[in-house]
Design a protein around this motif. Structure first.
Motif, PDB file in Angstrom:
ATOM      1  N   VAL A 159       0.845  -1.207   0.000  1.00  0.00           N
ATOM      2  CA  VAL A 159       0.000   0.000   0.000  1.00  0.00           C
ATOM      3  C   VAL A 159       0.876   1.252   0.000  1.00  0.00           C
ATOM      4  O   VAL A 159       0.555   2.253  -0.659  1.00  0.00           O
ATOM      5  CB  VAL A 159      -0.988  -0.026   1.183  1.00  0.00           C
ATOM      6  N   MET A 160       1.999   1.175   0.702  1.00  0.00           N
ATOM      7  CA  MET A 160       2.955   2.302   0.678  1.00  0.00           C
ATOM      8  C   MET A 160       3.479   2.533  -0.738  1.00  0.00           C
ATOM      9  O   MET A 160       3.654   3.682  -1.170  1.00  0.00           O
ATOM     10  CB  MET A 160       4.137   2.008   1.607  1.00  0.00           C
ATOM     11  N   ARG A 174       0.902   4.292  -2.678  1.00  0.00           N
ATOM     12  CA  ARG A 174       0.855   5.689  -2.231  1.00  0.00           C
ATOM     13  C   ARG A 174       1.991   6.498  -2.850  1.00  0.00           C
ATOM     14  O   ARG A 174       1.792   7.629  -3.311  1.00  0.00           O
ATOM     15  CB  ARG A 174       0.938   5.718  -0.706  1.00  0.00           C
ATOM     16  N   LYS A 175       3.178   5.914  -2.870  1.00  0.00           N
ATOM     17  CA  LYS A 175       4.337   6.630  -3.433  1.00  0.00           C
ATOM     18  C   LYS A 175       4.194   6.805  -4.943  1.00  0.00           C
ATOM     19  O   LYS A 175       4.531   7.853  -5.496  1.00  0.00           O
ATOM     20  CB  LYS A 175       5.624   5.876  -3.117  1.00  0.00           C
ATOM     21  N   GLN A 198      -8.249  -1.922   6.407  1.00  0.00           N
ATOM     22  CA  GLN A 198      -7.676  -0.891   7.295  1.00  0.00           C
ATOM     23  C   GLN A 198      -6.574  -0.114   6.594  1.00  0.00           C
ATOM     24  O   GLN A 198      -6.490   1.115   6.716  1.00  0.00           O
ATOM     25  CB  GLN A 198      -7.110  -1.537   8.559  1.00  0.00           C
ATOM     26  N   LEU A 199      -5.730  -0.833   5.863  1.00  0.00           N
ATOM     27  CA  LEU A 199      -4.632  -0.167   5.162  1.00  0.00           C
ATOM     28  C   LEU A 199      -5.159   0.747   4.054  1.00  0.00           C
ATOM     29  O   LEU A 199      -4.714   1.888   3.909  1.00  0.00           O
ATOM     30  CB  LEU A 199      -3.687  -1.215   4.564  1.00  0.00           C
ATOM     31  N   LYS A 248      -6.707   4.043   5.123  1.00  0.00           N
ATOM     32  CA  LYS A 248      -5.765   5.113   5.488  1.00  0.00           C
ATOM     33  C   LYS A 248      -5.621   6.104   4.338  1.00  0.00           C
ATOM     34  O   LYS A 248      -5.573   7.313   4.546  1.00  0.00           O
ATOM     35  CB  LYS A 248      -4.388   4.523   5.801  1.00  0.00           C
ATOM     36  N   LEU A 249      -5.515   5.585   3.122  1.00  0.00           N
ATOM     37  CA  LEU A 249      -5.385   6.477   1.964  1.00  0.00           C
ATOM     38  C   LEU A 249      -6.739   7.063   1.575  1.00  0.00           C
ATOM     39  O   LEU A 249      -6.858   8.250   1.297  1.00  0.00           O
ATOM     40  CB  LEU A 249      -4.785   5.727   0.771  1.00  0.00           C
ATOM     41  N   ARG A 254      -8.087  10.026   3.685  1.00  0.00           N
ATOM     42  CA  ARG A 254      -7.495  11.351   3.415  1.00  0.00           C
ATOM     43  C   ARG A 254      -8.074  11.976   2.158  1.00  0.00           C
ATOM     44  O   ARG A 254      -8.178  13.198   2.052  1.00  0.00           O
ATOM     45  CB  ARG A 254      -5.991  11.219   3.282  1.00  0.00           C
TER      46      ARG A 254
END
Lengths: 80, 248
Positions: free
Chosen positions: B75-76, B79-80, B124-125, B128-129, B132
């Motif tokens: 997921v990171m 996001r990146k 849940q992960l 988070k994105l 926002r």
């Protein structure tokens, strides 16, 4: 901005508090730091440091000081 | 313009069946798609083909959905690379079972780890994105047996029933954040997962499908695409059956 300043700003912005309220602040001690405020605080910290916190660490984030201890761990590598 | 233009989507269990077809359909509709599988390299050729065919990013991610740390890294990465995540399809699942009296804890744990706990973790992960952004769509894979039950499938049925309940609970919690959570409940879909129950049982069950045929992965992927798109922008907390009127 130093990491300490970023950390403090995340708390102050997410919980709408002043710098003077930070030291010793604990989860659920003020109305703004309830479970909903907690998730907002986590989002603010994640944005500030470009990280994604583990669920266990989110649960463990019980105070202003505890948060610094968690983020100082090798996994996040934030130096205060 | 495709239904999913400018959307970033993540599909778990993208190697075959419903997951693979969902990735293809999402790419066809213009989404940037990330798909997951456990085994390194297994998605590379197909995803490269889809990316070329539909001129959109189709990116393989290799991790086990029960590995929370690996899921977080994935997921990171999204996001990146993309800065956002619009759609999560919790498709990865396993079908293992036994008759009542022969159900061991290892079996129960294995099924619930993938079919339920990983779905909660991935949600849940993703949230988070999505939180926002103030928008997002989570689509879970329940099953007709999760709603109606099936003899000999107590564990799988329970896991898919849990997914249905999770879908409704999460939708209530997340709708104020603009995040929709829905599920599809497939019936007899012609996939490798179905073949696990054996040809004889498939034929027996088929006689209870009023439309008289097995479902196809594209039947399910079509509904998932609807739920991913803005066409379903006011739909949340729903479990949509895709079963050809199957009477379990």
């Amino acid at each position: 901005m130093t990491n300490q300043e970023k950390y403090n700003k995340a708390f102050m912005t997410a919980l709408e508090i002043t710098e003077g309220q930070l030291s010793g602040l604990k989860y659920q001690e003020i109305e703004a730091w309830d479970s909903v405020g907690h998730m907002g605080l986590v989002a603010a910290l994640e944005d500030a440091f470009d990280i994604m916190m583990d669920t266990d660490d989110i649960i463990d984030l019980s105070s202003y000081e505890k948060g610094m201890e968690i983020l100082s761990r090798e996994e996040y590598g934030i130096v205060f | 313009m495709g239904l999913l233009e400018h959307k970033v989507c993540l599909v778990t269990g993208a190697g075959r069946g419903i997951g693979a077809e969902t990735v293809r359909k999402f790419a066809e509709e213009g989404a940037a798609v990330y798909g997951t599988a456990r085994t390194e390299g297994t998605l590379d050729a197909r995803f490269a083909e889809l990316a070329g065919q539909y001129h959109t990013p189709v990116v393989p991610l290799y991790f086990d959905v029960t590995d929370e740390a690996a899921a977080k890294r994935a997921v990171m990465q999204i996001r990146k690379e993309q800065g956002r995540l619009d759609v999560l399809v919790n498709n990865a699942g396993i079908m293992q079972d036994n008759v009542i009296g022969m159900i061991g804890y290892d079996l129960m744990r294995a099924v619930f780890d993938v079919n339920v706990f990983a779905v909660i973790s991935m949600t849940q992960l993703a949230v988070k994105l999505m939180g926002r952004q103030g928008s997002g769509s989570v689509i879970n894979l329940s099953s007709i047996v999760g709603l109606d039950g099936a003899a000999g499938q107590a564990v799988y049925s329970a896991s898919k029933g849990a997914v249905a309940a999770l879908t409704k609970a999460a939708s209530k919690e997340l709708s104020p954040k603009g995040i929709r959570v829905n599920a599809v409940a497939p019936g007899l879909i012609d996939t490798d997962l179905l073949r696990v129950i054996g040809e004889k049982r498939i034929e027996e069950n088929l006689s209870h499908v009023r439309m008289g045929r097995l479902g196809r992965p594209e039947d399910v992927a079509g509904v998932i695409t609807f739920l991913a798109s803005d066409m379903s922008g006011y739909v949340t907390g729903k479990i949509i059956g895709v079963d050809g009127d199957f009477q379990v």
